[in-house]
Design a protein around this motif. Structure first.
Motif, PDB file in Angstrom:
ATOM      1  N   MET A 145     -14.341   0.631   4.812  1.00 54.94           N
ATOM      2  CA  MET A 145     -14.167   1.444   3.597  1.00 54.94           C
ATOM      3  C   MET A 145     -15.428   1.439   2.743  1.00 54.94           C
ATOM      4  SD  MET A 145     -11.813  -0.825   0.999  1.00 54.94           S
ATOM      5  CE  MET A 145     -10.489  -1.075   2.177  1.00 54.94           C
ATOM      6  N   ARG A 146     -15.511   2.431   1.873  1.00 52.94           N
ATOM      7  CA  ARG A 146     -16.628   2.537   0.946  1.00 52.94           C
ATOM      8  C   ARG A 146     -16.464   1.540  -0.204  1.00 52.94           C
ATOM      9  NH1 ARG A 146     -14.821   7.773   2.155  1.00 52.94           N
ATOM     10  NH2 ARG A 146     -16.342   9.095   3.260  1.00 52.94           N
ATOM     11  N   ARG A 147     -17.585   1.233  -0.839  1.00 57.69           N
ATOM     12  CA  ARG A 147     -17.558   0.300  -1.965  1.00 57.69           C
ATOM     13  C   ARG A 147     -16.649   0.799  -3.085  1.00 57.69           C
ATOM     14  NH1 ARG A 147     -23.147  -1.110  -5.072  1.00 57.69           N
ATOM     15  NH2 ARG A 147     -23.423   1.099  -4.607  1.00 57.69           N
ATOM     16  N   ALA A 148     -16.738   2.093  -3.422  1.00 61.17           N
ATOM     17  CA  ALA A 148     -15.913   2.651  -4.494  1.00 61.17           C
ATOM     18  C   ALA A 148     -14.434   2.593  -4.138  1.00 61.17           C
ATOM     19  CB  ALA A 148     -16.331   4.092  -4.782  1.00 61.17           C
ATOM     20  N   GLU A 149     -14.133   2.758  -2.853  1.00 57.70           N
ATOM     21  CA  GLU A 149     -12.740   2.694  -2.411  1.00 57.70           C
ATOM     22  C   GLU A 149     -12.183   1.294  -2.587  1.00 57.70           C
ATOM     23  OE1 GLU A 149     -13.143   6.226   0.999  1.00 57.70           O
ATOM     24  OE2 GLU A 149     -13.227   4.110   1.584  1.00 57.70           O
ATOM     25  N   LEU A 150     -12.996   0.294  -2.285  1.00 59.30           N
ATOM     26  CA  LEU A 150     -12.556  -1.086  -2.426  1.00 59.30           C
ATOM     27  C   LEU A 150     -12.299  -1.434  -3.897  1.00 59.30           C
ATOM     28  CD1 LEU A 150     -13.468  -4.222  -0.600  1.00 59.30           C
ATOM     29  CD2 LEU A 150     -14.106  -4.201  -3.008  1.00 59.30           C
ATOM     30  N   VAL A 151     -13.225  -1.027  -4.757  1.00 63.79           N
ATOM     31  CA  VAL A 151     -13.100  -1.314  -6.191  1.00 63.79           C
ATOM     32  C   VAL A 151     -11.804  -0.741  -6.761  1.00 63.79           C
ATOM     33  CG1 VAL A 151     -14.070  -0.724  -8.458  1.00 63.79           C
ATOM     34  CG2 VAL A 151     -15.569  -1.560  -6.633  1.00 63.79           C
ATOM     35  N   ASN A 152     -11.375   0.396  -6.240  1.00 66.94           N
ATOM     36  CA  ASN A 152     -10.220   1.098  -6.810  1.00 66.94           C
ATOM     37  C   ASN A 152      -8.901   0.841  -6.087  1.00 66.94           C
ATOM     38  OD1 ASN A 152     -11.339   2.716  -9.086  1.00 66.94           O
ATOM     39  ND2 ASN A 152     -12.661   3.521  -7.475  1.00 66.94           N
ATOM     40  N   ILE A 153      -8.861  -0.153  -5.210  1.00 62.49           N
ATOM     41  CA  ILE A 153      -7.593  -0.512  -4.553  1.00 62.49           C
ATOM     42  C   ILE A 153      -6.620  -1.041  -5.606  1.00 62.49           C
ATOM     43  CG2 ILE A 153      -6.438  -2.035  -2.909  1.00 62.49           C
ATOM     44  CD1 ILE A 153      -9.034  -2.099  -1.304  1.00 62.49           C
ATOM     45  N   ARG A 154      -5.427  -0.481  -5.633  1.00 60.29           N
ATOM     46  CA  ARG A 154      -4.389  -0.949  -6.548  1.00 60.29           C
ATOM     47  C   ARG A 154      -3.388  -1.807  -5.782  1.00 60.29           C
ATOM     48  NH1 ARG A 154      -4.420   2.316 -11.346  1.00 60.29           N
ATOM     49  NH2 ARG A 154      -5.918   4.020 -11.149  1.00 60.29           N
ATOM     50  N   MET A 155      -2.664  -2.610  -6.517  1.00 62.84           N
ATOM     51  CA  MET A 155      -1.675  -3.486  -5.892  1.00 62.84           C
ATOM     52  C   MET A 155      -0.667  -2.688  -5.065  1.00 62.84           C
ATOM     53  SD  MET A 155      -2.488  -6.565  -6.618  1.00 62.84           S
ATOM     54  CE  MET A 155      -0.970  -7.393  -6.162  1.00 62.84           C
ATOM     55  N   GLN A 156      -0.287  -1.522  -5.550  1.00 66.43           N
ATOM     56  CA  GLN A 156       0.710  -0.697  -4.869  1.00 66.43           C
ATOM     57  C   GLN A 156       0.173  -0.097  -3.573  1.00 66.43           C
ATOM     58  OE1 GLN A 156       1.261   2.050  -8.128  1.00 66.43           O
ATOM     59  NE2 GLN A 156       0.020   3.619  -7.157  1.00 66.43           N
ATOM     60  N   ASP A 157      -1.152  -0.154  -3.391  1.00 66.74           N
ATOM     61  CA  ASP A 157      -1.763   0.391  -2.180  1.00 66.74           C
ATOM     62  C   ASP A 157      -1.684  -0.577  -1.001  1.00 66.74           C
ATOM     63  OD1 ASP A 157      -2.526   2.677  -3.597  1.00 66.74           O
ATOM     64  OD2 ASP A 157      -4.415   1.762  -4.228  1.00 66.74           O
ATOM     65  N   VAL A 158      -1.359  -1.831  -1.283  1.00 64.77           N
ATOM     66  CA  VAL A 158      -1.355  -2.874  -0.250  1.00 64.77           C
ATOM     67  C   VAL A 158       0.067  -3.099   0.262  1.00 64.77           C
ATOM     68  CG1 VAL A 158      -1.975  -5.251   0.294  1.00 64.77           C
ATOM     69  CG2 VAL A 158      -3.296  -3.984  -1.421  1.00 64.77           C
ATOM     70  N   ASP A 159       0.247  -2.888   1.557  1.00 59.88           N
ATOM     71  CA  ASP A 159       1.549  -3.121   2.186  1.00 59.88           C
ATOM     72  C   ASP A 159       1.392  -4.243   3.208  1.00 59.88           C
ATOM     73  OD1 ASP A 159       3.951  -3.098   3.588  1.00 59.88           O
ATOM     74  OD2 ASP A 159       4.157  -0.912   3.513  1.00 59.88           O
ATOM     75  N   LEU A 160       1.690  -5.460   2.763  1.00 56.02           N
ATOM     76  CA  LEU A 160       1.509  -6.623   3.630  1.00 56.02           C
ATOM     77  C   LEU A 160       2.527  -6.661   4.766  1.00 56.02           C
ATOM     78  CD1 LEU A 160       0.748  -9.362   0.941  1.00 56.02           C
ATOM     79  CD2 LEU A 160      -0.876  -8.082   2.361  1.00 56.02           C
ATOM     80  N   HIS A 161       3.691  -6.091   4.553  1.00 58.92           N
ATOM     81  CA  HIS A 161       4.723  -6.081   5.587  1.00 58.92           C
ATOM     82  C   HIS A 161       4.337  -5.163   6.749  1.00 58.92           C
ATOM     83  CE1 HIS A 161       7.433  -8.504   3.199  1.00 58.92           C
ATOM     84  NE2 HIS A 161       7.291  -7.674   2.171  1.00 58.92           N
ATOM     85  N   GLN A 162       3.753  -4.011   6.398  1.00 57.10           N
ATOM     86  CA  GLN A 162       3.330  -3.062   7.431  1.00 57.10           C
ATOM     87  C   GLN A 162       1.888  -3.304   7.873  1.00 57.10           C
ATOM     88  OE1 GLN A 162       5.275  -0.746   8.894  1.00 57.10           O
ATOM     89  NE2 GLN A 162       7.035  -1.440   7.678  1.00 57.10           N
ATOM     90  N   VAL A 167      -6.127   3.920   0.800  1.00 60.13           N
ATOM     91  CA  VAL A 167      -7.345   4.092   0.011  1.00 60.13           C
ATOM     92  C   VAL A 167      -7.523   5.567  -0.340  1.00 60.13           C
ATOM     93  CG1 VAL A 167      -8.513   2.084   0.986  1.00 60.13           C
ATOM     94  CG2 VAL A 167      -8.816   4.311   2.059  1.00 60.13           C
ATOM     95  N   ILE A 168      -8.167   5.796  -1.468  1.00 60.99           N
ATOM     96  CA  ILE A 168      -8.470   7.155  -1.910  1.00 60.99           C
ATOM     97  C   ILE A 168      -9.970   7.367  -1.760  1.00 60.99           C
ATOM     98  CG2 ILE A 168      -8.329   8.834  -3.771  1.00 60.99           C
ATOM     99  CD1 ILE A 168      -5.627   7.852  -2.769  1.00 60.99           C
ATOM    100  N   GLY A 169     -10.349   8.269  -0.867  1.00 59.85           N
ATOM    101  CA  GLY A 169     -11.757   8.490  -0.572  1.00 59.85           C
ATOM    102  C   GLY A 169     -12.358   9.635  -1.347  1.00 59.85           C
TER     103      GLY A 169
END
Length: 296
Positions: A145-162, A167-169
């Protein structure tokens, strides 16, 4: 007036970042200043290609690299396309313009050994920042992923179960990335430390600073540069080189080019193909080593 309308269009309809908007504004203001000095009028809305061409010649004459000149002209081109769109002009003066030739220079990717060393041998501090910094490197290398994409990861974007990550590019395009089991484990470890922070101002974001603020792009660059400098003599050590490393290592292992394209979030295959030259070099070495006709 047209410039303000154009910038509003880029912001509201194209969802461009403030950094990108500033670059467009600066390029257009630079051309306006040149136009006023050279042609005694600041009105660039109805200029012709000859006027723009003379500006390009001046920029090149001042020693500006072709890549930088092309970026400035791209800003003008977008502006005139906007004027066509709203009916201010009939045809863009840059409609038939061809960009100046540039050399595509990619940062030399890190080797698999270097990545192994930074992730296994470097003694990261066993505290919030140390655990966060290692996860940043792991995630960039594991997803591309891009640096800007990493910075803008929100908690709701992470699905640990799946084991997936949203990411929003560029151009506000969304993509879902698979996560390795090791990444899921590292996120869980990081979250334990993150939950200990006394003040969490932007708690919707995954990556935070110790005071609880959202991390920023310069911080990510510093993290990559700091730790990769410990294992690599390469001159350029940046998040983009890590993205390049991700793509190169996948292609070296036989990954499908289209799959890598989707993972990187490229809109065209041509953008992904620039990463293939290192993969081809690996294929040549394997071919020379294994082919029975090769003289030892």
């Amino acid at each position: 007036m047209s410039l303000d309308a154009f910038l509003s269009y880029l912001s509201l309809e194209k969802n461009y970042s403030s950094h990108t908007l500033s670059a467009y504004k600066r390029d257009l203001e630079d051309f306006t200043a040149y136009h006023e000095e050279a042609f005694l009028t600041p009105d660039i809305d109805k200029t012709d290609y000859g006027s723009i061409r003379s500006w390009i010649v001046e920029l090149v004459g001042k020693g500006l690299k072709n890549q930088s000149v092309n970026r400035k002209v791209a800003s003008l081109k977008a502006y005139y396309n906007f004027l066509v769109k709203i009916g201010e002009i009939k045809t863009s003066p840059l409609k038939k313009h061809k960009a100046l030739k540039t050399e595509k220079k990619m940062g030399v990717p890190f080797s698999e050994l270097e990545m192994q060393q930074v992730l296994v041998q470097i003694p990261f501090e066993n505290d919030f920042e140390g655990i966060r910094d290692k996860l940043i490197i792991e995630l960039l290398y594991a997803t591309g992923m891009r640096r800007a994409e990493l910075v803008n990861i929100r908690m709701q974007d992470v699905d640990l179960h799946q084991s997936t990550l949203r990411v929003i590019g560029k151009r506000n395009k969304e993509r879902i990335l698979p996560m390795l089991a090791s990444i899921v484990e590292s996120i869980n470890t990081y979250m334990i430390e993150r939950n200990k922070l006394e003040s969490v101002e932007n708690n919707e974001y995954l990556f935070l600073t110790p005071p609880g603020h959202k991390i920023y792009e310069t911080l990510v660059y510093r993290v990559i540069n700091k730790y990769l400098s410990m294992v690599s003599p390469k001159v350029k050590k940046s998040p983009h080189v890590l993205r390049h490393t991700f793509a190169t290592h996948l292609l070296n292992k036989g990954a499908d080019l289209n799959a890598v394209k989707e993972l990187l979030g490229h809109s065209s295959l041509a953008s992904t193909q620039v990463y293939t030259h290192n993969s081809i070099a690996e294929l040549k070495k394997a071919h020379l080593k294994a082919h029975p006709r090769n003289k030892k």
